[in-house]
Design an enzyme around this catalytic site. Sequence first.
Site, PDB file in Angstrom:
ATOM      1  CB  VAL A  82      -0.957  -0.004   1.209  1.00 36.95           C
ATOM      2  CG1 VAL A  82      -1.676   1.342   1.338  1.00 36.95           C
ATOM      3  CG2 VAL A  82      -1.967  -1.130   1.071  1.00 36.95           C
TER       4      VAL A  82
ATOM      5  CB  THR B 260      -2.886  -3.803  10.394  1.00 37.32           C
ATOM      6  OG1 THR B 260      -3.527  -3.956   9.109  1.00 37.32           O
ATOM      7  CG2 THR B 260      -2.544  -2.348  10.617  1.00 37.32           C
TER       8      THR B 260
ATOM      9  CD  GLU C 223      -1.791  -8.217  -3.108  1.00 40.87           C
ATOM     10  OE1 GLU C 223      -0.795  -8.807  -3.572  1.00 40.87           O
ATOM     11  OE2 GLU C 223      -2.287  -8.491  -1.994  1.00 40.87           O
TER      12      GLU C 223
ATOM     13  CG  PHE D  89     -15.497  -9.599  -6.111  1.00 45.23           C
ATOM     14  CD1 PHE D  89     -14.464 -10.066  -5.319  1.00 45.23           C
ATOM     15  CD2 PHE D  89     -15.342  -8.374  -6.726  1.00 45.23           C
ATOM     16  CE1 PHE D  89     -13.306  -9.331  -5.146  1.00 45.23           C
ATOM     17  CE2 PHE D  89     -14.189  -7.616  -6.554  1.00 45.23           C
ATOM     18  CZ  PHE D  89     -13.165  -8.105  -5.769  1.00 45.23           C
TER      19      PHE D  89
ATOM     20  N   GLY E   2     -14.441 -20.386  -7.726  1.00 46.81           N
ATOM     21  CA  GLY E   2     -13.044 -20.788  -7.695  1.00 46.81           C
ATOM     22  C   GLY E   2     -12.698 -21.491  -6.404  1.00 46.81           C
TER      23      GLY E   2
ATOM     24  N   GLY F 147      -7.994 -15.482  -0.981  1.00 48.17           N
ATOM     25  CA  GLY F 147      -6.793 -15.412  -0.163  1.00 48.17           C
ATOM     26  C   GLY F 147      -6.237 -14.013  -0.235  1.00 48.17           C
TER      27      GLY F 147
ATOM     28  CB  CYS G 161      -7.322  -7.323   1.647  1.00 46.03           C
ATOM     29  SG  CYS G 161      -6.151  -6.044   1.173  1.00 46.03           S
TER      30      CYS G 161
ATOM     31  CE  LYS H 122      -5.949  -9.976  -7.869  1.00 49.42           C
ATOM     32  NZ  LYS H 122      -6.620  -8.685  -7.591  1.00 49.42           N
TER      33      LYS H 122
END
Length: 437
Positions: free
Chosen positions: A11, A86, A155, A252, A256, A260, A263, A324
């Site tokens: 990020v 985090t 990503e 979305f 699949g 993962g 996030c 991904k």
Amino acid sequence: MRIAMIGTGYVGLVSGTCLADFGHHVTCVDKDAAKIGALEQGVMPIFEPGLGQLVARNAAAGRLAFTTELAAAVRDAEAVFIAVGTPSRRGDGHADLSYVYGAAREIAGQISGPTVVVTKSTVPVGTGDEVERIVREVAPEATAWVVSNPEFLREGAAIEDFKHPDRIVIGAEDDEAAEIMREVYRPLYLNKAPLLITSRRTAELIKYAANAFLATKITFINEIADLCEAVGGEIQDVARGIGLDGRIGSKFLHAGPGYGGSCFPKDTLALLKTAEDAHAPLRIVEAVVKVNDARKRAMGRKVIRALGDEPRGKIVALLGLAFKPNTDDMRDAPSLSIVQALEDVGVTVRGYDPESMEQARPLMPNVELCANPYEAAAGADAVVLVTEWDALRALDLKRLAATMRQKVLVDLRNIYPPEEVEEGGLEWHGIGRPARS
């Protein structure tokens, strides 16, 4: 404007580079001297399409710099972004905020003029209040405001997402802080990117709620895929049929092996912990987390069933290891659970991924990593498509079949039509369609 970005992870590096590309002067700070040295040499710590070129261009223009020295970067900055990790805390699943609070304490000790301290990291509701308390404690005389500005970067498409966002969310308790943030994002605001000003706690919650909702859509369509296999439906047609409803949308809804990455797994878990502490349980999100965890292991069992009665001693080639495409991120990747399930029953696993091989190596110590898909498939009993990389969308199926032993293709992303697979000489197994006789 002069901006400091604390943290050069995914990020921080993408955000800092894009802000520099808007014309701001950005200094990215990290305690890892080796990472900073590599960045100064143009070596990226992550794989993100286009990022290396964007870093090089803005560094050459003098708008982007890297350093391990937080003090000088913060003293000159009008806005300081906290973009540190985090991760889920061991033992209880709460977000580990020690890096955020540590950064806030260091920043507060160096503020010299009016400064907005911006939490870019994904943090639970109320974190900004604690950051503000720390700043006031360390620098009681400083003119400083604390703002929440969550990121919404995918990503593999992060630069596009930053420059053409669906929305910019700013959680501010002060008009002065909101105005400074408007100036930070002025290039986007002028291009009519929606700018949503909210309270700080609301902004923190928006991020978690968005990720939990997207994770719910993924998990929902995966369960519908299982139902399709059981009753004779076609998951891709079902997804298309419901996705055309404007109230639902098509994004979305691709069945699949489960979600993962950096996030969704940690953010859904952190949201559950926040809800638990607030005595407001989120039963739907609880179910999403449980179903997704179970699905990854279930994909391993699907492969085992495709191998026949005795899987022990057989060889499986996994194509696509990252969670991904267009990233090298292996965090909570479905491939990890699939490998474990296969190795538990004595299957030998080979693997290939266009970008994540080095990241995968320590996580899959017993997997033979191969130079290309055909090397991985040679002599294998099954090929399993786990990640939908473009490089895996046009495989020569006849070439694969010619070198394989049992000639099974398990397509966990429904990349290839069953008819095309069978014409290539392979036995098809996929997601969300009844088994073919």
